[in-house]
Design a protein around this motif. Structure first.
Motif, PDB file in Angstrom:
ATOM      1  N   GLU A   1      42.364  24.714  57.089  1.00  0.00           N
ATOM      2  CA  GLU A   1      42.889  25.326  55.876  1.00  0.00           C
ATOM      3  C   GLU A   1      42.011  26.505  55.429  1.00  0.00           C
ATOM      4  N   GLY A   2      42.646  27.599  55.107  1.00  0.00           N
ATOM      5  CA  GLY A   2      41.931  28.806  54.700  1.00  0.00           C
ATOM      6  C   GLY A   2      41.793  29.832  55.800  1.00  0.00           C
TER       7      GLY A   2
ATOM      8  N   PHE B   1      44.029  34.419  64.850  1.00  0.00           N
ATOM      9  CA  PHE B   1      44.632  35.421  65.731  1.00  0.00           C
ATOM     10  C   PHE B   1      45.714  34.766  66.587  1.00  0.00           C
ATOM     11  N   SER B   2      45.441  33.524  67.010  1.00  0.00           N
ATOM     12  CA  SER B   2      46.429  32.765  67.787  1.00  0.00           C
ATOM     13  C   SER B   2      46.328  31.296  67.378  1.00  0.00           C
ATOM     14  N   GLY B   3      47.375  30.535  67.599  1.00  0.00           N
ATOM     15  CA  GLY B   3      47.373  29.119  67.279  1.00  0.00           C
ATOM     16  C   GLY B   3      47.853  28.825  65.867  1.00  0.00           C
ATOM     17  N   GLN B   4      47.909  27.518  65.540  1.00  0.00           N
ATOM     18  CA  GLN B   4      48.381  27.074  64.237  1.00  0.00           C
ATOM     19  C   GLN B   4      47.315  26.214  63.577  1.00  0.00           C
ATOM     20  N   GLN B   5      47.364  26.181  62.250  1.00  0.00           N
ATOM     21  CA  GLN B   5      46.393  25.380  61.516  1.00  0.00           C
ATOM     22  C   GLN B   5      46.508  23.908  61.879  1.00  0.00           C
ATOM     23  N   ASN B   6      45.334  23.269  61.974  1.00  0.00           N
ATOM     24  CA  ASN B   6      45.181  21.831  62.228  1.00  0.00           C
ATOM     25  C   ASN B   6      45.617  21.392  63.624  1.00  0.00           C
ATOM     26  N   ILE B   7      45.804  22.382  64.511  1.00  0.00           N
ATOM     27  CA  ILE B   7      46.133  22.054  65.903  1.00  0.00           C
ATOM     28  C   ILE B   7      45.107  22.729  66.810  1.00  0.00           C
TER      29      ILE B   7
ATOM     30  N   PRO C   1      39.250  40.592  68.377  1.00  0.00           N
ATOM     31  CA  PRO C   1      40.471  40.224  67.640  1.00  0.00           C
ATOM     32  C   PRO C   1      40.310  39.007  66.730  1.00  0.00           C
ATOM     33  N   TYR C   2      39.285  38.176  66.961  1.00  0.00           N
ATOM     34  CA  TYR C   2      39.164  36.932  66.207  1.00  0.00           C
ATOM     35  C   TYR C   2      38.672  37.155  64.782  1.00  0.00           C
ATOM     36  N   GLU C   3      39.135  36.278  63.892  1.00  0.00           N
ATOM     37  CA  GLU C   3      38.674  36.297  62.504  1.00  0.00           C
ATOM     38  C   GLU C   3      37.203  35.885  62.424  1.00  0.00           C
ATOM     39  N   GLU C   4      36.837  34.851  63.167  1.00  0.00           N
ATOM     40  CA  GLU C   4      35.448  34.417  63.273  1.00  0.00           C
ATOM     41  C   GLU C   4      34.994  34.640  64.712  1.00  0.00           C
ATOM     42  N   VAL C   5      33.983  35.467  64.901  1.00  0.00           N
ATOM     43  CA  VAL C   5      33.543  35.845  66.250  1.00  0.00           C
ATOM     44  C   VAL C   5      32.378  34.952  66.675  1.00  0.00           C
ATOM     45  N   ALA C   6      32.603  34.149  67.703  1.00  0.00           N
ATOM     46  CA  ALA C   6      31.542  33.280  68.220  1.00  0.00           C
ATOM     47  C   ALA C   6      30.590  34.106  69.086  1.00  0.00           C
TER      48      ALA C   6
END
Length: 365
Positions: A179-180, A184-190, A220-225
């Protein structure tokens, strides 16, 4: 062209970040947004050099030694430093110094000395310590090249005389947006499985901010590892001093004659002869007594520098010829080196070499 633009182009060739911590390099006085009408290159920005800049319509002086070094608390013209700086400010002339940034540059002061002597196989005498870092980042495979290009453009991936160096490993990454998030890809909680590349690059520590910013901008990611590691590796392409080898071994007296001729010297102070031929030569422009032991450890047969004190000559230990050719004399090639660098960089305004004498040492013959 604005002064700040000129400075950024100079620093593409001579990075101020590689200067020693004690040094006062960069823009010493001047307004970054002012237009540059001409550049005067010199060894020391003394009052007579500032006057020369005025006569030549040069409003930027690029010097080797910083005229402002430490302890300047007022500008009243009470000494040679204050008179030079006041004259520059009053005539809207900027002063920019390179000093130990150029000392530490592979193609800087010491490379010039070695080249002038005809030395081959040149290497840094005292490589800079712990200024290399490694960045590892995980990127979707289809964005791998975009992120690498961004990091390369920001200065990452340079190793010696190679650039755009990296290492990439393909693998499977997992993440679960919660949540929050705005994935970039995928769905929340999956949990998402992604085909990703792990990219590693090396860069000099002072570039960290620009490299990380470029990497995140292209990612492209929101959080970059990503991870950043400090390396124990020495940077063998930056540091003080240099050593190399003559084409053929020379007798000590013949070597001193060569040095005297090449540098136009009236005298050379040196340690006792060791009755051994000179093949490997170490150099350090300026005050280089601190490099004597390193030159010995590199098995140099001779060591050239300036400002050697009486007791420093004993450090030769009958293993190396220590030669004091003078502080200014060991740096005399710098003005020409800087002139050539700036002449290649700028073609829209005049670049001049100072003709004024700034060496304070004279000889009575």
């Amino acid at each position: 062209m604005k002064l700040k633009t000129v400075i950024s182009k100079i620093e593409e060739e001579i990075s101020i970040r590689q200067a020693e911590d004690f040094d006062n390099v960069g823009l010493l006085c001047g307004v970054p947004d002012r237009d540059v009408s001409g550049i005067l290159v010199c060894h020391d920005a003394l009052e007579n050099v500032v006057e020369e800049a005025i006569q030549k319509n040069c409003n930027l002086i690029v010097c080797f030694h910083p005229i402002i070094f430490s302890g300047l608390k007022s500008l009243t013209g009470k000494n040679y430093v204050e008179r030079a700086v006041l004259k520059a400010i009053e005539n809207k002339i900027a002063i920019y110094a390179v000093h130990t940034a150029f000392d530490n540059d592979f193609f800087g002061v010491n490379h010039g000395i070695c080249s002038h002597l005809g030395l081959k196989n040149m290497k840094i005498l005292q490589p800079k310590e712990n200024n290399l870092k490694q960045l590892t980042v995980f990127v979707p495979s289809e964005f791998s090249e975009k992120v690498k290009e961004a990091m390369f453009a920001a200065g990452a991936g340079s190793i010696g005389f190679y650039d755009e160096c990296s290492f990439t490993v393909n693998g499977n990454g997992t993440f679960r947006p919660v949540e929050g998030s705005n994935p970039f890809s995928g769905q929340q909680n999956i949990r998402e499985n992604a085909d990703e590349n792990m990219i590693s690059v090396i860069f000099e520590g002072y570039k960290q901010g620009q490299v990380v910013a470029a990497m995140k901008q292209a990612h492209p990611y929101e959080e970059v590892a990503h991870q950043i590691y400090s390396l124990d590796n020495k940077n063998h392409h930056a540091g003080l001093g240099m050593y190399g080898e003559l084409d053929e071994p020379m007798e000590e007296k013949d070597f001193l004659k060569l040095v005297k001729e090449k540098f136009g010297l009236e005298m050379i102070r040196h340690s006792a002869f060791n009755d051994k031929k000179i093949k490997r030569v170490g150099v350090l422009g300026g005050s280089g007594a601190g490099g004597i032991r390193t030159a010995l450890s590199k098995k140099c047969d001779a060591y050239l520098t300036g400002d050697i004190k009486y007791h420093d000559f004993f450090l030769a230990e009958s293993k190396m010829l220590i030669c004091d050719i003078g502080h200014y004399e060991s740096e005399q090639l710098v003005t020409q080196q800087l002139f050539e660098i700036l002449s290649q960089k700028f073609s829209t305004f005049a670049i001049s070499k100072s003709i004024e004498k700034t060496n304070p040492v004279n000889y009575f013959i």
